[in-house]
Each structure stands twice: as structure tokens, then as C-alpha cells.
Write an enzyme that holds these catalytic residues in place. Sequence first.
Site, PDB file in Angstrom:
ATOM      1  N   GLU A 177       0.955  -1.384  -0.074  1.00  0.00           N
ATOM      2  CA  GLU A 177      -0.162   0.333   0.037  1.00  0.00           C
ATOM      3  C   GLU A 177       0.345   1.248   0.056  1.00  0.00           C
ATOM      4  OE1 GLU A 177      -2.836   0.427   3.375  1.00  0.00           O
ATOM      5  OE2 GLU A 177      -3.229   2.539   2.681  1.00  0.00           O
ATOM      6  N   LYS A 219      -2.537  -1.016  -3.063  1.00  0.00           N
ATOM      7  CA  LYS A 219      -3.540  -1.318  -2.834  1.00  0.00           C
ATOM      8  C   LYS A 219      -2.854   0.219  -2.313  1.00  0.00           C
ATOM      9  CE  LYS A 219      -5.608  -0.085   1.759  1.00  0.00           C
ATOM     10  NZ  LYS A 219      -6.659  -0.025   2.964  1.00  0.00           N
TER      11      LYS A 219
HETATM   12  P1  13P Z   1      -9.322   3.726   4.149  1.00  0.00           P
HETATM   13  O1  13P Z   1     -10.512   3.189   3.352  1.00  0.00           O
HETATM   14  O2  13P Z   1     -10.259   4.507   5.286  1.00  0.00           O
HETATM   15  O3  13P Z   1      -8.621   5.065   3.615  1.00  0.00           O
HETATM   16  O4  13P Z   1      -8.299   3.474   5.021  1.00  0.00           O
HETATM   17  C1  13P Z   1      -8.207   2.080   4.893  1.00  0.00           C
HETATM   18  C2  13P Z   1      -6.620   1.623   4.417  1.00  0.00           C
HETATM   19  O5  13P Z   1      -6.766   0.386   5.523  1.00  0.00           O
HETATM   20  C3  13P Z   1      -5.226   2.588   4.923  1.00  0.00           C
HETATM   21  O6  13P Z   1      -4.288   2.020   5.392  1.00  0.00           O
END
Ligand code: 13P
Length: 340
Positions: A177, A219
Site C-alpha cells: 500500500e 492497494k
Molecule cells: P481508508 O479506506 O479509510 O483510507 O483506509 C484504508 C486503509 O486500510 C488505510 O491503510
Amino acid sequence: MNLQQLKDTAAAMVAPGRGILAMDESHPTCNKRFEKLGIPTTEEKRQEYRHMLLKENEMGQFIGGAILFDETIRQQTLDGQPFAERLQQIGIVPGIKVDQGAKELALHPGEKVTEGLDGLRDRLKEYYELGARFAKWRAVITIGPDIPSQACLVANAHALARYAALCQETDIVPIVEPEVLMDGSHTIERSYEVTHAIQKCVFEHLKEQGVAWEGMVLKPNMVVSGYDCAERADVQQVAEATVRCLRATVPLEVPGIAFLSGGQTDEEATSHLNAMNQLGQNLPWALTFSYGRALQQAAMQAWNGDSANIDRAARVILHRARMNGAAAKGRYSTEMEQAA
Ligand code: 13P
């Protein structure tokens, strides 16, 4: 590394019409959201809340994986069932947040690097024993007048790649991510530029560390204008820019891309995902959601810390999961919100 197992896990996480529920808020983040609503910030309330999120068996029709926080994977539902077991029971793969937060990057004011590599191999083994089959590590990139720096991109990409390799070694699918924050007044073009740069850098580092594309999930943020941008791009522009960026950076073998919501409203996040899946571009990867706030916020309000509201709140999150499941297939329309 058992590549077949990694592939099977990733396929289940992003199966058609399914996405990922991010319910892995750290204590400070979870407490901040509870405090806003006047909910006590206790372990019992966090347990009750997360019990509520997974109460409806039907959640498994729209959610392929759920990311837990360390406390939750060691806890039980209010019925006395370990959370990881509850997830498996309704057809959801249990996952775990393993990073230890974004900290100030030395010599780079305003920038962050995510920590948590020390001891990670042993922590992953323990989480595997506790039932986790995938993990999450979030890097945070801020857009500002002179940032992000190359130093910030490289430090974060390197950590993500080291983390991903350790996960795959343990037969755990890494969710990679790299989040470019929406804070600021930047345009969608600037968002594209920075998102493209970090994704390119991340895939270079993943390659260098030998990470198998088939056994990971990306992600990313969507390519959107900053919150304070004077002229914000519309849904169609966001969908097109985001997919263009992914086509330029993501290897074809990656099975799935699951977006974070990043502070978008519930319906915005659903509409953006739907528009991408409606582009009709015959994409090589599944495009789905891995939302935290955009799945949970309405349900948290409905629950409001009162156990009498659990059943109603559980139906509220089921509704959002259903809407996003439809968007993952490009079959969402705002009328579906009213119908509910
Ligand atoms: P949000 O969808 O609230 O941005 O959170 C996703 C997430 O896991 C951030 O690490």
C-alpha cells in the site's frame, strides 16, 4: 514459499464482486473516531464494534478478505469465537496489519517513512499460526510544494519490498500500500505525477527483492484532486486517470488492485470504483476496494457505542459492502442506494 497457496489466497481476496474490509485501525486511530462520537475508548467497545462489523453472514458474499489489528486477531467475538475463525466461517480470508506506523523521515521535514521491519519474520510466523493468510503495510506520501523527495519515495518503496518478500517467504500474501494523501490543493495532474512516481519506484524495488507478482495485491490511492483544489476532477476523470496510471506501472501478472478510500465520501468511493470497472478496457487485474472509512463510517454512526444498535448497524455495513461489491463488477447505480 508456496506460490500456489499465495495465488489461491490472492484470488479469494479479490474474487469477482468482492473486495477487502480494512478494519485494522490502530488504537490511536480507532480511539480518535470513537471520541468524535463520544464512544468510550475501551478494549470492550472496540471488540463490540468489530463484532458488529462481521455480524451478518452475508458479508462474505461481498468481502473476500478482512484486515485485522493485532488486538483483534487475539480477541473473540461477543459469542466467544476467535475473530479469525469467524471470518473463515463466513468465507472471508483473515489478514493482519503488520507495519508499525509512519514516522518522521530523518532530514526530510514533512515526510514520513513506515517502520516495522525489525522482528517482522517472527511476527509473521505467529500471525500465520493465528490464522492470517495475508498482511498489510501502508506507506504514506505527502504532496507539497517541494515534496515528495526522491529520498522519501525510495525509503518507502524499499521498506515495502522488504516487507513483501518476508510475507511471501511465510506464505502470506502482502498487500502493498503506497498511499499518496489527498490533503492539499494540488490538481489531479499533480496527483497523477506523484502516484505514477511512487508506483514505478515500488515495482522496481519489489522486482529487486524477488517478490512474485502473482502472490501480491496492490492497494493504491485513486488519482484524485487534492481536497482543497479549486477545481476538483469529476468521477469520469478520476476513473480514467487512475486506470491510465495503473496501466503504466502495474505488471499484468498482479491478480488484484484494491483501492483505499482515503477520506472520500461513501458514495464517491463507490462511484469512482464503479466508473473504472465500466470503462470497458478489458483490464488484466481485478479492480476492487479495500476501504476502511468508506465501508465503516455509516455503520459506526448507526452503532454509536450502544449495544442495542448492533443489529441495525450490522445491516448498514452490509449495505455498503453490497454497493461496493456491485461497483467491483461495474454494476452500481445511485438508485441502488435509494432502493435500500
Ligand atoms: P481508508 O479506506 O479509510 O483510507 O483506509 C484504508 C486503509 O486500510 C488505510 O491503510
